[in-house]
Design an enzyme around this catalytic site. Structure first.
Site: not given
Ligand code: ZN
Length: 519
Positions: A137, A139, A172, A206-207, A234, A490
């Site tokens: 992803h 984002d 990520d 995705e987030e 994934d 994150h």
């Molecule tokens: Zn991710």
């Protein structure tokens, strides 16, 4: 919706260790190992794979990943904050950076209502072969203002310092987008062509659940008549020593199933009125009772088949004293429950994170009623979020809620773009074995490889919930030094080792080749 992110799954693992690792050792010694036949509970680790090294132009690749970090492709919960320019500029950068890919592959920009997700199609030479799909992803989660000063480097500068590449998205999940594209670029330069068609899907949201991007593209691919993917991959947990407590070794966890997502609005509409002459029951009181009854009617615990797979692979690598219990879980049958399985359930249920692996969870997240101190509100509403186990469809959950509340005055309505729990990928399949072989070719044999049940989910849940993609495997192809490095996911100081990024690219380069060996 950060909780759906795979970060939670990782925390879950750590919690499993906390609840089942240390404590269970003494408890296990009180059970009788004779109850379980341990002769079959042997190691499932693949042996005899030769490690290889793939030559990559690391300096140039690092510059590209560093630049990628500077595009602020942030997913805010408020979707009006979507920065279309950041995504459009990022797409342009990808096009300039990977000319071979953009010449050889078909690129489509898709999504609903905003088209900012990327679907690349690399046509195979043999149309009779089932296709493969690699997901990542674009984002990233925001960087909260209050955490800025804890970063050693600007989170959006793409700094390369102290042997790391730093910034939001570098773990990520832009590392995976660029790892995939670098590998494809190298393959094309060598004149290589895939036999089976290969798709790259890079989502935009995705987030926040993936409804605009991944779900839309899953619809598109389904409409195009793809019957089955041979292999889908994934992100999930990175390779990390000690990520599974009880196993200090370097471990590669492969997600094989993900839970679903559904939110229900539970409401009462009736007569309001003046607070000077209230009825015996207010709407707020009736709804509060309904929620209390629902929370008392928890879904029953059971050992999910994906959890059995997980312990079949992990158990033999763990402390001997715990093996009878893990063998009982691994070899247990869904229609009977042994004492050792019950013991496992009891331990898992003690911790709220591991408990989520045992059943569909119920979380009351919103409660609204009333606007004035002397007015009885005519309506009261609550929102309850469920994370379903496989088999618990929206219909099953709604019926469960109605039965629990047992009050005709209450209405129940599905207000989410719900996602069902996924299929369970088969760890005995060619796809899993091909992935494990690739991991060992790149990262060597001094590590444990095991499947696991993801209690959160990433965008591939939109594929894996459908019949055309039963075998979805999730892992992030980057080696971390220790569990602490995972906090950047994150969190603050998200970073990866420069040297390790070479192996990410090598991993994707190698897996493209290994796909050729699958039937
Ligand atoms: Zn991710």
């Amino acid at each position: 919706m950060k909780p759906i992110h795979s970060k939670l799954s990782l925390l879950a693992l750590v919690a499993i260790m906390a609840s089942c690792g240390g404590d269970s050792e003494k408890e296990s010694s009180t059970t009788t190992p004779a109850e379980v036949d341990l002769s079959e509970f042997t190691s499932k680790q693949m042996t005899g794979v030769e490690q290889i090294e793939i030559d990559v132009d690391l300096d140039a690749a690092i510059q590209r990943l560093s630049k990628a970090v500077t595009f602020k492709t942030i997913s805010n919960q408020d979707r009006d904050d979507f920065d279309t320019e950041a995504f459009a500029n990022y797409h342009k950068f990808l096009e300039e950076s990977y000319p071979n890919v953009h010449r050889e592959l078909k690129k489509e920009v898709l999504g609903d209502p905003r088209p900012y997700s990327l679907l690349y199609t690399w046509e195979g030479t043999d149309p009779s072969l089932e296709p493969a799909l690699f997901y990542a992803h674009q984002d990233v989660v925001p960087v909260p203002e209050e955490s800025r000063d804890q970063w050693n480097q600007d989170p959006f500068a793409g700094a390369i310092a102290d042997g790391y590449i730093w910034g939001r998205g570098v773990l990520d999940d832009k590392n995976q987008i660029h790892g995939i594209l670098e590998a494809a670029e190298m393959r094309i330069a060598e004149g290589w062509k895939p036999s089976r068609t290969i798709y790259f899907v890079f989502g935009q949201d995705e987030e926040v659940g993936g409804h605009e991007g991944a779900r839309y593209i899953a619809d598109v691919l389904e409409e195009r008549g793809i019957e089955r993917f041979a292999y889908v991959m994934d992100e999930s947990a990175p390779l990390t020593p000690g990520i599974f407590p009880g196993i200090p070794d370097n471990t590669a966890l492969i997600g094989i199933a993900q839970k679903g997502f559904i939110s229900l609005e539970i409401a009462i509409s009736g007569v309001g009125g003046h607070s000077s002459q209230p009825p015996t029951e207010s709407n707020i009181g009736i709804l509060a009772k309904a929620i209390t009854k629902l929370e008392e009617a928890q879904f029953p615990y059971k050992i999910h088949p994906a959890v059995r797979h997980q312990y079949r692979y992990m158990g033999p690598e763990m402390h001997e004293a715990q093996q009878p219990m893990y063998a009982a879980v691994a070899f247990g049958k869904d229609d009977e429950l042994t004492d050792l399985e019950q013991e496992f359930i009891n331990e898992m249920a003690e911790n709220q994170v591991t408990r989520a692996m045992l059943h569909t969870t119920i979380a009351t997240t919103m409660f609204n009623a009333g606007i004035k101190d002397n007015v009885l509100p005519p309506t009261a509403t609550a929102v309850v979020n469920f994370r379903p186990m496989p088999g618990d469809s929206p219909e099953v959950i709604i019926q469960h809620v109605k039965d629990a509340i047992d009050d005709d005055r209450i209405t129940v309505r599905d207000i989410s773009a719900s996602t069902p729990a996924t299929n369970i990928a088969n760890p005995e399949s060619d796809g899993y074995k091909m992935l494990e072989k690739t991991i060992r070719q790149i990262y060597g044999n001094d590590l444990i490889v095991a499947p696991f049940f993801v209690i959160g989910g990433s965008d591939s849940k939109h594929f894996q919930a459908r019949d055309f993609a039963p075998d979805v495997f999730t892992i992030t192809a980057i080696q971390l030094e220790n569990v602490k490095e995972f906090e950047g996911f994150h969190g603050v100081n998200e970073r990866i080792l420069v040297e390790e990024y070479a192996r990410t690219i090598g991993f994707f380069y190698q897996i493209l080749g290994n796909l050729e060996d699958m039937e």
